[in-house]
Design an enzyme around this catalytic site. Sequence first.
Site, PDB file in Angstrom:
ATOM      1  CG  ASP A  30     -17.127 -36.778  -5.348  1.00  0.00           C
ATOM      2  OD1 ASP A  30     -15.993 -36.263  -5.367  1.00  0.00           O
ATOM      3  OD2 ASP A  30     -18.156 -36.158  -5.007  1.00  0.00           O
ATOM      4  CD  GLU A  47     -14.446 -33.618  -2.696  1.00  0.00           C
ATOM      5  OE1 GLU A  47     -15.389 -32.989  -3.190  1.00  0.00           O
ATOM      6  OE2 GLU A  47     -13.345 -33.096  -2.462  1.00  0.00           O
ATOM      7  CG  ASN A  72     -13.734 -30.419   4.578  1.00  0.00           C
ATOM      8  OD1 ASN A  72     -13.450 -31.130   5.527  1.00  0.00           O
ATOM      9  ND2 ASN A  72     -13.224 -30.593   3.375  1.00  0.00           N
ATOM     10  CG  HIS A  81     -10.523 -27.818   6.136  1.00  0.00           C
ATOM     11  ND1 HIS A  81     -10.827 -28.237   4.864  1.00  0.00           N
ATOM     12  CD2 HIS A  81     -10.907 -26.516   6.194  1.00  0.00           C
ATOM     13  CE1 HIS A  81     -11.350 -27.243   4.165  1.00  0.00           C
ATOM     14  NE2 HIS A  81     -11.411 -26.180   4.956  1.00  0.00           N
ATOM     15  CG  ASP A  93      -7.442 -33.544   6.778  1.00  0.00           C
ATOM     16  OD1 ASP A  93      -7.959 -33.331   5.670  1.00  0.00           O
ATOM     17  OD2 ASP A  93      -6.543 -32.841   7.266  1.00  0.00           O
TER      18      ASP A  93
END
Length: 329
Positions: free
Chosen positions: A206, A249, A214, A219, A223
């Site tokens: 994780d 994630e 983010n 975002h 990514d």
Amino acid sequence: MILEQLMRFRATNYRIEDIHLFRDITEENRKLIADIVKDCLVVKACAGQVVLDANSAGAKLFIVLRGALGVTRLTEQSNQLENTITQFLPGECVGEISVLDEEIHSATISAISDSELLLIEAETLWRLIDESNGVARNLLQLLSFRIRAANAQIRSRQKVGEFYRQLSMVDGLTGLHNRAWLNAQLPGMVQHAHATAAALSIIMVDLDHFKRFNDEHGHLLGDDALQTAAKVLNAGLRPSDFAARYGGEEMMVILPGANHKSALGVAQRLCNRLGKTKVFIDRHKPLPHITGSFGVATLSDEQDSNALISCADAALYRAKANGRNQVAS
């Protein structure tokens, strides 16, 4: 389906030798064929008109004299005919299979443009086959070609189907296997490990404080960070190992044949590499490195895939509770 009758073949200027079914035949045979087909009708098919209907039977052979025919299908939304790539040009024929096996037509054929067709009834075709070895030979060659073409089309569709099946098992962002692949494959790996008494370990990963990342950086950069983390995981695995995006994630690493000690070593190596990996090196503004929390679980007796994932998930939360950017089991 009513096609307009124009004239008998003997009244036309079309040549026997231009018809593929009658090619490479002796002059004597051509005279015989011309005599047999002289009273066959020449009919007209207007553009879009159905010549052979896949839902009906009909022992007739049509030879294209002018224009073009095509394989068509009915769209689900309407009753309009939609043309496909397969076409039949002057000299070619359609309907021969239904004449030979007396079954319904294998496809719907319609006129792509205004066309003139030579209509040969089943009785006449069988007479041609009986009395001319050349016609029989050409018909066999035609059927062989059609079978090969159909087989090639089937193989092509299988390849396309396999491509899309594989595509549906890959996460579009990270390039890792996706949750659907994981749900399909992990239970089988667990069963195989039990059946062969082989070790099997998994690592839940994780990315730390990813929501905050983010929120602060957007975002799109998030990514990029996910893609970078996926590359780190893939680069640190053996060819026999697997990495999948579990969701958001979260990612999972599957280590067939790895005992608990080996899996812990792999997880620690991946954790270290992830923390040292530079992200967004082309940006002027320095951004934080991505770190991850790693939870390791090894398959135990009578444990199924869900129980194995639960153990790895519990280990992951211990790593997060202990301060993140570390491995727990």
